[in-house]
Enzyme design. Structure first.
Site, PDB file in Angstrom:
ATOM      1  N   ASP A 159     -44.052 -96.072 -51.088  1.00 10.71           N
ATOM      2  CA  ASP A 159     -44.076 -95.151 -52.488  1.00 10.71           C
ATOM      3  C   ASP A 159     -42.550 -95.018 -53.059  1.00 10.71           C
ATOM      4  O   ASP A 159     -42.064 -94.986 -52.637  1.00 10.71           O
ATOM      5  CB  ASP A 159     -44.884 -93.983 -51.967  1.00 10.71           C
ATOM      6  CG  ASP A 159     -44.518 -92.876 -53.351  1.00 10.71           C
ATOM      7  OD1 ASP A 159     -45.408 -93.514 -54.691  1.00 10.71           O
ATOM      8  OD2 ASP A 159     -45.273 -92.059 -52.996  1.00 10.71           O
ATOM      9  N   GLY A 160     -42.661 -94.395 -54.458  1.00 10.91           N
ATOM     10  CA  GLY A 160     -41.389 -94.133 -55.270  1.00 10.91           C
ATOM     11  C   GLY A 160     -40.778 -95.464 -56.122  1.00 10.91           C
ATOM     12  O   GLY A 160     -40.226 -94.819 -56.540  1.00 10.91           O
ATOM     13  N   ASN A 204     -54.895 -95.786 -58.091  1.00 11.30           N
ATOM     14  CA  ASN A 204     -54.129 -96.494 -58.997  1.00 11.30           C
ATOM     15  C   ASN A 204     -54.588 -97.094 -60.383  1.00 11.30           C
ATOM     16  O   ASN A 204     -54.169 -97.738 -61.026  1.00 11.30           O
ATOM     17  CB  ASN A 204     -53.323 -97.479 -58.479  1.00 11.30           C
ATOM     18  CG  ASN A 204     -52.165 -96.643 -57.251  1.00 11.30           C
ATOM     19  OD1 ASN A 204     -51.455 -97.400 -56.210  1.00 11.30           O
ATOM     20  ND2 ASN A 204     -52.125 -95.637 -57.450  1.00 11.30           N
ATOM     21  N   ARG A 210     -47.361 -86.770 -48.169  1.00 11.55           N
ATOM     22  CA  ARG A 210     -49.026 -87.450 -48.171  1.00 11.55           C
ATOM     23  C   ARG A 210     -49.898 -88.552 -47.065  1.00 11.55           C
ATOM     24  O   ARG A 210     -49.306 -89.504 -47.957  1.00 11.55           O
ATOM     25  CB  ARG A 210     -49.775 -86.556 -49.277  1.00 11.55           C
ATOM     26  CG  ARG A 210     -49.079 -87.339 -50.335  1.00 11.55           C
ATOM     27  CD  ARG A 210     -50.072 -86.277 -51.901  1.00 11.55           C
ATOM     28  NE  ARG A 210     -49.552 -87.566 -52.916  1.00 11.55           N
ATOM     29  CZ  ARG A 210     -48.778 -86.367 -53.575  1.00 11.55           C
ATOM     30  NH1 ARG A 210     -48.068 -84.645 -53.301  1.00 11.55           N
ATOM     31  NH2 ARG A 210     -47.979 -87.005 -54.550  1.00 11.55           N
TER      32      ARG A 210
HETATM   33  C1  IPE Z   1     -50.008 -93.655 -52.813  1.00 11.09           C
HETATM   34  O1  IPE Z   1     -48.607 -93.449 -54.030  1.00 11.09           O
HETATM   35  C2  IPE Z   1     -50.266 -95.175 -53.204  1.00 11.09           C
HETATM   36  C3  IPE Z   1     -49.129 -96.339 -53.030  1.00 11.09           C
HETATM   37  C4  IPE Z   1     -48.118 -96.331 -52.437  1.00 11.09           C
HETATM   38  C5  IPE Z   1     -50.278 -98.074 -53.328  1.00 11.09           C
HETATM   39  P1  IPE Z   1     -49.258 -93.238 -55.027  1.00 11.09           P
HETATM   40  O2  IPE Z   1     -47.843 -93.017 -55.873  1.00 11.09           O
HETATM   41  O3  IPE Z   1     -50.183 -93.609 -56.016  1.00 11.09           O
HETATM   42  O4  IPE Z   1     -49.951 -91.324 -54.695  1.00 11.09           O
HETATM   43  P2  IPE Z   1     -49.800 -90.031 -54.917  1.00 11.09           P
HETATM   44  O5  IPE Z   1     -50.845 -90.343 -56.591  1.00 11.09           O
HETATM   45  O6  IPE Z   1     -48.155 -89.455 -55.395  1.00 11.09           O
HETATM   46  O7  IPE Z   1     -50.600 -89.352 -54.361  1.00 11.09           O
HETATM   47  C1  IPE Z   2     -45.580 -96.972 -55.438  1.00  7.08           C
HETATM   48  O1  IPE Z   2     -44.595 -96.520 -56.081  1.00  7.08           O
HETATM   49  C2  IPE Z   2     -46.583 -98.508 -56.004  1.00  7.08           C
HETATM   50  C3  IPE Z   2     -47.818 -98.216 -55.954  1.00  7.08           C
HETATM   51  C4  IPE Z   2     -48.219 -96.903 -55.860  1.00  7.08           C
HETATM   52  C5  IPE Z   2     -48.209 -99.474 -56.689  1.00  7.08           C
HETATM   53  P1  IPE Z   2     -44.882 -95.257 -57.014  1.00  7.08           P
HETATM   54  O2  IPE Z   2     -45.870 -96.411 -58.914  1.00  7.08           O
HETATM   55  O3  IPE Z   2     -46.081 -94.622 -56.683  1.00  7.08           O
HETATM   56  O4  IPE Z   2     -43.770 -94.725 -57.927  1.00  7.08           O
HETATM   57  P2  IPE Z   2     -43.616 -92.752 -57.982  1.00  7.08           P
HETATM   58  O5  IPE Z   2     -44.569 -92.804 -56.983  1.00  7.08           O
HETATM   59  O6  IPE Z   2     -44.693 -92.687 -59.233  1.00  7.08           O
HETATM   60  O7  IPE Z   2     -41.984 -93.234 -58.312  1.00  7.08           O
HETATM   61 MG    MG Z   3     -46.075 -92.829 -56.142  1.00  8.67          MG
END
Ligand code: IPE
Ligand code: IPE
Ligand code: MG
Length: 226
Positions: A16-17, A64, A179
């Protein structure tokens, strides 16, 4: 005698991030996803070096799909490109590749590329790299329950998409969020959880090794008294 270092059999990462990493640099979110692929490669190679049996990565959740179409499209394109580009990494490291999730939602082209890489790496005996794509824990439980009921069975685990893959011993989530976001709900029952403040594109070999060190310090009791 020094106690042998406890190594997890299955390490799972909620990557994530990426978006925030890019935003901090004044870039589009997709650049974070691009850079995240380098972290995937770094962690996969480190897992292979460390002799980790299973490394699984949460790459795209069922939720997603609700992101803007342009981001979903770019992510799917990146998945397809990575599946082609990383064949050498997997073969060089004797790694097996497996994608788990609601694969019916993937495009025919991506599905075919994934299947080809799964077949190509099927006989490799090192680390299994599991990529969770279009996956959610509730979806997994529901499809398992449906198939279990149809079979008149009561062994739910057998019907989860993770059947045959041991439950994760360690689940790492990057980006500071604490989470599960509908990841492995059943399978995470006794996983050790580790929340890391770094964004996924900044999480590399040394961070993976540090997570293994942290895991080795944990005392797993499974409800019993030691
Ligand atoms: C969780 O990340 C899903 C993946 C890392 C693939 P999200 O960015 O989708 O989760 P939330 O929305 O912060 O809970
Ligand atoms: C994780 O990074 C990758 C996926 C969930 C596909 P994010 O796209 O959720 O990045 P943030 O959490 O918005 O920074
Ligand atoms: Mg995210």
């Amino acid at each position: 005698m020094e106690e042998e270092k406890k190594l997890p059999v299955h390490v799972s990462i909620i990557m994530d991030g990426n978006g925030r990493w890019a935003k901090e640099r004044g870039q589009e979110r997709i650049h974070g996803h691009f850079e995240g692929v380098a972290s995937v490669r770094a962690c996969a190679e480190e897992a292979a070096r460390q002799g980790i049996r299973y490394l699984s990565l949460f790459a795209f959740s069922e939720e997603n799909w609700n992101r803007p179409g342009a981001e979903v499209g770019a992510l799917m394109e990146l998945m397809g490109k990575s599946v082609c580009d990383e064949e050498k990494t997997l073969m060089d490291n004797n790694m097996r590749f497996l994608v788990l999730g609601n694969r019916a939602r993937l495009s025919a082209g991506l599905e075919a590329a994934i299947r080809a890489l799964e077949e190509k790496t099927a006989a490799n005996t090192g680390t299994t790299l599991v990529v969770f794509l279009s996956y959610s824990g509730k979806w997994d439980l529901l499809q398992a329950a449906r198939r279990m009921a149809a079979a008149g069975d009561d062994d739910l685990e057998k019907y989860l998409v993770t059947a045959g893959v041991p439950d994760p011993d360690l689940i790492i989530r990057t980006s500071g969020e604490q989470r599960l976001s509908n990841f492995l709900l059943w399978q995470a029952a006794y996983a050790e959880l580790l929340f890391v403040d770094k964004y996924w594109p900044d999480f590399r070999e040394a961070d993976f090794r540090a997570a293994l060190e942290e895991f080795a310090k944990r005392d797993r009791r499974y409800g019993k008294v030691k």
